[in-house]
Design a protein around this motif. Structure first.
Motif, PDB file in Angstrom:
ATOM      1  N   GLU A  94       1.856   7.606  -9.781  1.00  0.00           N
ATOM      2  CA  GLU A  94       3.113   8.295 -10.063  1.00  0.00           C
ATOM      3  C   GLU A  94       4.294   7.345  -9.800  1.00  0.00           C
ATOM      4  O   GLU A  94       4.387   6.759  -8.728  1.00  0.00           O
ATOM      5  CB  GLU A  94       3.204   9.481  -9.094  1.00  0.00           C
ATOM      6  N   GLY A  95       5.153   7.175 -10.789  1.00  0.00           N
ATOM      7  CA  GLY A  95       6.329   6.311 -10.598  1.00  0.00           C
ATOM      8  C   GLY A  95       6.037   4.821 -10.705  1.00  0.00           C
ATOM      9  O   GLY A  95       6.963   4.006 -10.600  1.00  0.00           O
ATOM     10  N   GLY A  96       4.762   4.459 -10.897  1.00  0.00           N
ATOM     11  CA  GLY A  96       4.388   3.066 -11.119  1.00  0.00           C
ATOM     12  C   GLY A  96       4.855   2.111 -10.034  1.00  0.00           C
ATOM     13  O   GLY A  96       4.986   2.479  -8.861  1.00  0.00           O
ATOM     14  N   MET A  97       5.121   0.864 -10.438  1.00  0.00           N
ATOM     15  CA  MET A  97       5.511  -0.172  -9.476  1.00  0.00           C
ATOM     16  C   MET A  97       6.832   0.161  -8.796  1.00  0.00           C
ATOM     17  O   MET A  97       7.110  -0.321  -7.702  1.00  0.00           O
ATOM     18  CB  MET A  97       5.606  -1.537 -10.167  1.00  0.00           C
ATOM     19  N   ARG A  98       7.664   0.986  -9.443  1.00  0.00           N
ATOM     20  CA  ARG A  98       8.946   1.350  -8.783  1.00  0.00           C
ATOM     21  C   ARG A  98       8.673   2.122  -7.496  1.00  0.00           C
ATOM     22  O   ARG A  98       9.259   1.838  -6.463  1.00  0.00           O
ATOM     23  CB  ARG A  98       9.802   2.177  -9.735  1.00  0.00           C
ATOM     24  N   SER A  99       7.764   3.095  -7.572  1.00  0.00           N
ATOM     25  CA  SER A  99       7.466   3.852  -6.342  1.00  0.00           C
ATOM     26  C   SER A  99       6.754   2.969  -5.329  1.00  0.00           C
ATOM     27  O   SER A  99       6.912   3.156  -4.118  1.00  0.00           O
ATOM     28  CB  SER A  99       6.556   5.040  -6.600  1.00  0.00           C
ATOM     29  N   TRP A 100       5.966   2.026  -5.836  1.00  0.00           N
ATOM     30  CA  TRP A 100       5.218   1.137  -4.936  1.00  0.00           C
ATOM     31  C   TRP A 100       6.158   0.266  -4.092  1.00  0.00           C
ATOM     32  O   TRP A 100       5.793  -0.227  -3.024  1.00  0.00           O
ATOM     33  CB  TRP A 100       4.258   0.270  -5.764  1.00  0.00           C
ATOM     34  N   SER A 101       7.384   0.093  -4.556  1.00  0.00           N
ATOM     35  CA  SER A 101       8.364  -0.767  -3.882  1.00  0.00           C
ATOM     36  C   SER A 101       8.505  -0.457  -2.385  1.00  0.00           C
ATOM     37  O   SER A 101       8.804  -1.338  -1.591  1.00  0.00           O
ATOM     38  CB  SER A 101       9.724  -0.596  -4.569  1.00  0.00           C
ATOM     39  N   LEU A 102       8.310   0.805  -1.993  1.00  0.00           N
ATOM     40  CA  LEU A 102       8.503   1.177  -0.586  1.00  0.00           C
ATOM     41  C   LEU A 102       7.210   1.154   0.224  1.00  0.00           C
ATOM     42  O   LEU A 102       7.185   1.597   1.368  1.00  0.00           O
ATOM     43  CB  LEU A 102       9.142   2.570  -0.498  1.00  0.00           C
ATOM     44  N   SER A 103       6.133   0.634  -0.371  1.00  0.00           N
ATOM     45  CA  SER A 103       4.859   0.610   0.356  1.00  0.00           C
ATOM     46  C   SER A 103       4.854  -0.505   1.402  1.00  0.00           C
ATOM     47  O   SER A 103       5.562  -1.487   1.263  1.00  0.00           O
ATOM     48  CB  SER A 103       3.708   0.404  -0.632  1.00  0.00           C
ATOM     49  N   TRP A 104       4.022  -0.318   2.404  1.00  0.00           N
ATOM     50  CA  TRP A 104       4.034  -1.261   3.531  1.00  0.00           C
ATOM     51  C   TRP A 104       2.670  -1.301   4.199  1.00  0.00           C
ATOM     52  O   TRP A 104       1.833  -0.430   3.988  1.00  0.00           O
ATOM     53  CB  TRP A 104       5.101  -0.823   4.551  1.00  0.00           C
ATOM     54  N   ASN A 105       2.462  -2.346   4.962  1.00  0.00           N
ATOM     55  CA  ASN A 105       1.325  -2.406   5.875  1.00  0.00           C
ATOM     56  C   ASN A 105       1.735  -3.174   7.128  1.00  0.00           C
ATOM     57  O   ASN A 105       2.871  -3.656   7.204  1.00  0.00           O
ATOM     58  CB  ASN A 105       0.071  -2.973   5.191  1.00  0.00           C
ATOM     59  N   THR A 106       0.837  -3.255   8.090  1.00  0.00           N
ATOM     60  CA  THR A 106       1.218  -3.899   9.355  1.00  0.00           C
ATOM     61  C   THR A 106       0.176  -4.938   9.772  1.00  0.00           C
ATOM     62  O   THR A 106      -0.968  -4.904   9.320  1.00  0.00           O
ATOM     63  CB  THR A 106       1.330  -2.873  10.511  1.00  0.00           C
ATOM     64  N   ALA A 107       0.586  -5.832  10.629  1.00  0.00           N
ATOM     65  CA  ALA A 107      -0.339  -6.785  11.264  1.00  0.00           C
ATOM     66  C   ALA A 107       0.161  -7.047  12.676  1.00  0.00           C
ATOM     67  O   ALA A 107       1.372  -7.212  12.891  1.00  0.00           O
ATOM     68  CB  ALA A 107      -0.388  -8.085  10.473  1.00  0.00           C
ATOM     69  N   ASP A 108      -0.760  -7.073  13.631  1.00  0.00           N
ATOM     70  CA  ASP A 108      -0.388  -7.423  15.002  1.00  0.00           C
ATOM     71  C   ASP A 108      -0.253  -8.939  15.107  1.00  0.00           C
ATOM     72  O   ASP A 108      -1.096  -9.675  14.586  1.00  0.00           O
ATOM     73  CB  ASP A 108      -1.462  -6.944  15.990  1.00  0.00           C
ATOM     74  N   VAL A 109       0.803  -9.381  15.784  1.00  0.00           N
ATOM     75  CA  VAL A 109       1.023 -10.819  15.972  1.00  0.00           C
ATOM     76  C   VAL A 109       0.437 -11.202  17.336  1.00  0.00           C
ATOM     77  O   VAL A 109       0.858 -10.654  18.356  1.00  0.00           O
ATOM     78  CB  VAL A 109       2.537 -11.143  15.941  1.00  0.00           C
ATOM     79  N   PRO A 110      -0.542 -12.109  17.364  1.00  0.00           N
ATOM     80  CA  PRO A 110      -1.133 -12.464  18.669  1.00  0.00           C
ATOM     81  C   PRO A 110      -0.182 -13.335  19.485  1.00  0.00           C
ATOM     82  O   PRO A 110       0.267 -14.378  19.024  1.00  0.00           O
ATOM     83  CB  PRO A 110      -2.395 -13.260  18.271  1.00  0.00           C
TER      84      PRO A 110
END
Ligand SMILES: [Fe+2]
Length: 367
Positions: A94-110
């Motif tokens: 839904e909304g294609g790459m425009r909606s994807w713009s707000l997607s995120w993920n995380t990584a812990d920094v050692p």
């Protein structure tokens, strides 16, 4: 019609659920930005023309969900229908790459032995990197580029309350969410000392210290990308460089400058890099404000030691005059809408739907 929203797809990718993302955009659109790990079929024109054989060339399993993706979520519906007719478990994003713009993920920094825990929060739909630094019961956010609840929820899951929000500079490629995050968390907004931002903030000077639990951030003035740019050093271990130093290059010096001023901004950037940042110990971990490629859902932090960057980034090995010449010769296209974005960031305003305004490739770096 089977549809999936960007948040659900983000969650599936984050939790490792088997799913195939099928990008049906043109090669040029895909080259600008893509969903990490997605497959590509260059079928956009055929799908738009309602060619029922547009996807015949691609073979897909029928026991794994397939998510079709286009720019705005229209043509991907046609692709989805064609795949469903083949018995494939397909849905359209839904909304294609425009909606994807707000997607995120995380990584812990050692950070072995550190008094603080650092989480890198990657806006994978755009390439902005922000950071949550927690120690004891407190946390600081640097360069918030996502909705406040993203940071508030992660902080809550670690029993931290956000006491300070910082920006490394006035951004030109995305709307800062720092002011809103501060309003919602009760945190203090700290910004580099300057006279452009029109809302109340606590100004930071070279050498200022911000405490978070048992850890502290020291402010290093690093002008060049912008006049007010600052970097933040956490306990002499981790260096948050904003758009001053990236893992493959340095910040562009031209966005707030006339053509004539760009050379002197490049000189100032050289000075910030060589007379401040590169004098820090080689083991210092560099955590930049952007990446120019979509970040995989692999929980691997984007970082490098200062010593490694000194060897790997060609621009850091140039003399001052070579550096200035190289930067001026390699200025990338200006980010779309950057003047309006700067204006909103100076006013501390957000708009209801920032996706259109923030659309476009991330062009902050020169490599
Ligand atoms: Fe920037």
């Amino acid at each position: 019609m089977s549809m999936i929203d960007a948040e659900t797809l983000r969650h599936w990718l984050d939790t490792g659920k088997p799913v195939i993302v099928l990008d049906v955009r043109s090669a040029a659109d895909r080259a600008a930005w893509a969903i990490p790990g997605s497959l590509h079929v260059d079928a956009y024109a055929d799908l738009k023309a309602h060619n029922t054989h547009a996807l015949d060339s691609i073979s897909l399993p029928d026991d794994v969900p397939v998510i079709t993706v286009c720019n705005a979520g229209h043509v991907s519906k046609t692709a989805c229908e064609l795949l469903k007719a083949r018995g494939i478990n397909a849905s359209s994003l839904e909304g294609g790459m425009r909606s994807w713009s707000l997607s995120w993920n995380t990584a812990d920094v050692p950070l072995p032995g550190s008094k603080a825990q650092v989480i890198q929060i990657r806006r994978v739909g755009k390439g902005c990197l922000s950071y949550l630094i927690g120690s004891e019961k407190e946390a600081v956010v640097i360069d918030a580029s996502l909705a406040p609840e993203v940071y508030l929820n992660i902080a809550r899951s670690h029993s931290w309350s956000i006491t300070a929000v910082l920006d490394t500079h006035i951004h030109a490629d995305h709307l800062s969410r720092s002011r809103l995050l501060a309003e919602q968390s009760g945190a203090t907004v700290y910004l580099p000392n300057q006279e452009r931002v029109m809302y109340a903030f606590t100004p930071l000077l070279h050498g200022s210290i911000i405490k978070v639990g048992k850890a502290s951030l020291m402010v290093i003035q690093t002008p060049g990308h912008t006049a007010e740019s600052m970097s933040y050093l956490l306990d002499r271990q981790a260096l948050f460089t904003g758009d001053t130093l990236f893992l493959q290059g340095v910040g562009r010096p031209d966005l707030h400058a006339t053509t004539e001023e760009t050379r002197s901004y490049a000189q100032v950037l050289y000075h910030s890099l060589h007379h401040h940042l590169l004098l820090l110990p080689a083991r210092t971990l560099v955590l930049p404000g952007h990446t120019n490629t979509p970040t995989p859902f692999d929980k691997v932090p984007l970082m490098a030691s200062l010593g490694d960057l000194r060897n790997q980034v060609e621009l850091l090995r140039l003399s001052e005059s070579e550096f200035v010449d190289a930067l001026v010769a390699r200025i990338p296209p200006v980010p779309p809408n950057h003047e309006r974005i700067i204006g909103l960031n100076e006013a501390g305003k957000l708009i209801e739907n920032p996706i259109e305004l923030e659309a476009g490739a991330n062009n902050c770096a020169i490599a």
